[in-house]
Motif scaffolding. Sequence first.
Motif, short mmCIF file in Angstrom:
data_model
loop_
_atom_site.label_atom_id
_atom_site.label_comp_id
_atom_site.label_asym_id
_atom_site.label_seq_id
_atom_site.Cartn_x
_atom_site.Cartn_y
_atom_site.Cartn_z
N LEU A 69 -21.13 12.61 -90.87
CA LEU A 69 -19.78 13.06 -90.54
C LEU A 69 -19.25 12.32 -89.31
O LEU A 69 -18.12 11.84 -89.30
CB LEU A 69 -19.76 14.58 -90.31
N GLU A 70 -20.08 12.21 -88.28
CA GLU A 70 -19.65 11.49 -87.08
C GLU A 70 -19.37 10.02 -87.41
O GLU A 70 -18.36 9.46 -86.96
CB GLU A 70 -20.70 11.59 -85.97
N GLU A 71 -20.23 9.40 -88.19
CA GLU A 71 -20.02 8.00 -88.58
C GLU A 71 -18.70 7.84 -89.32
O GLU A 71 -17.95 6.89 -89.08
CB GLU A 71 -21.17 7.50 -89.45
N ASP A 72 -18.40 8.77 -90.22
CA ASP A 72 -17.14 8.71 -90.96
C ASP A 72 -15.95 8.85 -90.03
O ASP A 72 -14.94 8.15 -90.18
CB ASP A 72 -17.09 9.80 -92.04
N MET A 73 -16.03 9.75 -89.07
CA MET A 73 -14.93 9.94 -88.12
C MET A 73 -14.78 8.71 -87.22
O MET A 73 -13.66 8.28 -86.94
CB MET A 73 -15.16 11.19 -87.27
N LEU A 74 -15.88 8.14 -86.79
CA LEU A 74 -15.82 6.96 -85.92
C LEU A 74 -15.10 5.80 -86.57
O LEU A 74 -14.45 5.01 -85.89
CB LEU A 74 -17.24 6.53 -85.50
N ASP A 75 -15.17 5.71 -87.89
CA ASP A 75 -14.47 4.63 -88.60
C ASP A 75 -12.97 4.66 -88.33
O ASP A 75 -12.28 3.67 -88.51
CB ASP A 75 -14.72 4.72 -90.11
N LYS A 76 -12.46 5.81 -87.89
CA LYS A 76 -11.02 5.97 -87.63
C LYS A 76 -10.67 5.78 -86.15
O LYS A 76 -9.50 5.85 -85.79
CB LYS A 76 -10.58 7.36 -88.07
N ALA A 77 -11.65 5.58 -85.29
CA ALA A 77 -11.41 5.51 -83.85
C ALA A 77 -10.79 4.18 -83.44
O ALA A 77 -11.12 3.13 -83.99
CB ALA A 77 -12.73 5.71 -83.09
N TRP A 78 -9.92 4.25 -82.44
CA TRP A 78 -9.33 3.04 -81.88
C TRP A 78 -10.38 2.32 -81.04
O TRP A 78 -11.09 2.94 -80.26
CB TRP A 78 -8.14 3.41 -80.99
N GLY A 79 -10.50 1.01 -81.19
CA GLY A 79 -11.42 0.23 -80.36
C GLY A 79 -12.88 0.44 -80.67
O GLY A 79 -13.73 0.33 -79.79
N LEU A 80 -13.21 0.74 -81.91
CA LEU A 80 -14.58 1.01 -82.31
C LEU A 80 -15.50 -0.17 -82.00
O LEU A 80 -15.14 -1.32 -82.22
CB LEU A 80 -14.61 1.30 -83.82
N GLU A 81 -16.66 0.12 -81.45
CA GLU A 81 -17.69 -0.87 -81.16
C GLU A 81 -19.02 -0.37 -81.72
O GLU A 81 -19.16 0.81 -82.02
CB GLU A 81 -17.83 -1.09 -79.64
N PRO A 82 -20.02 -1.25 -81.86
CA PRO A 82 -21.31 -0.81 -82.41
C PRO A 82 -21.96 0.31 -81.61
O PRO A 82 -22.73 1.10 -82.15
CB PRO A 82 -22.16 -2.08 -82.37
#
Length: 113
Positions: A69-82
């Motif tokens: 769930l967190e991984e799916d939400m992170l895909d929508k975050a601005w400025g996503l990094e590894p």
Amino acid sequence: MPQIIVLPHPELCPEGAVIDDVQPGESICQALLDHDIEIEHACEMSCACTTCHVIVREGLESLNEADELEEDMLDKAWGLEPNSRLSCQAIVAAEDLVVELPRYTINLARENH
């Protein structure tokens, strides 16, 4: 006790901060809020938005693993990094952390959309 070093952020923490009394088992988000760093958390820390997105510059390996769930939400975050995490889901363990607060978030309510 582990500490969280927060890198300077122009609005939320202009001077940066060092939080020395973080309890293992506490989320990064709660630790920041407890120390008057007003990180956004539009969903009240329920992993339903990305407004509490942080970039963990040091200590990422000591945190709990992100679930699907967190991984799916992170895909929508601005400025996503590894090394991005949702701070409401990232649970502090025994190691110190260095955290960067992204300059922007995707918060439609705050941005009047």
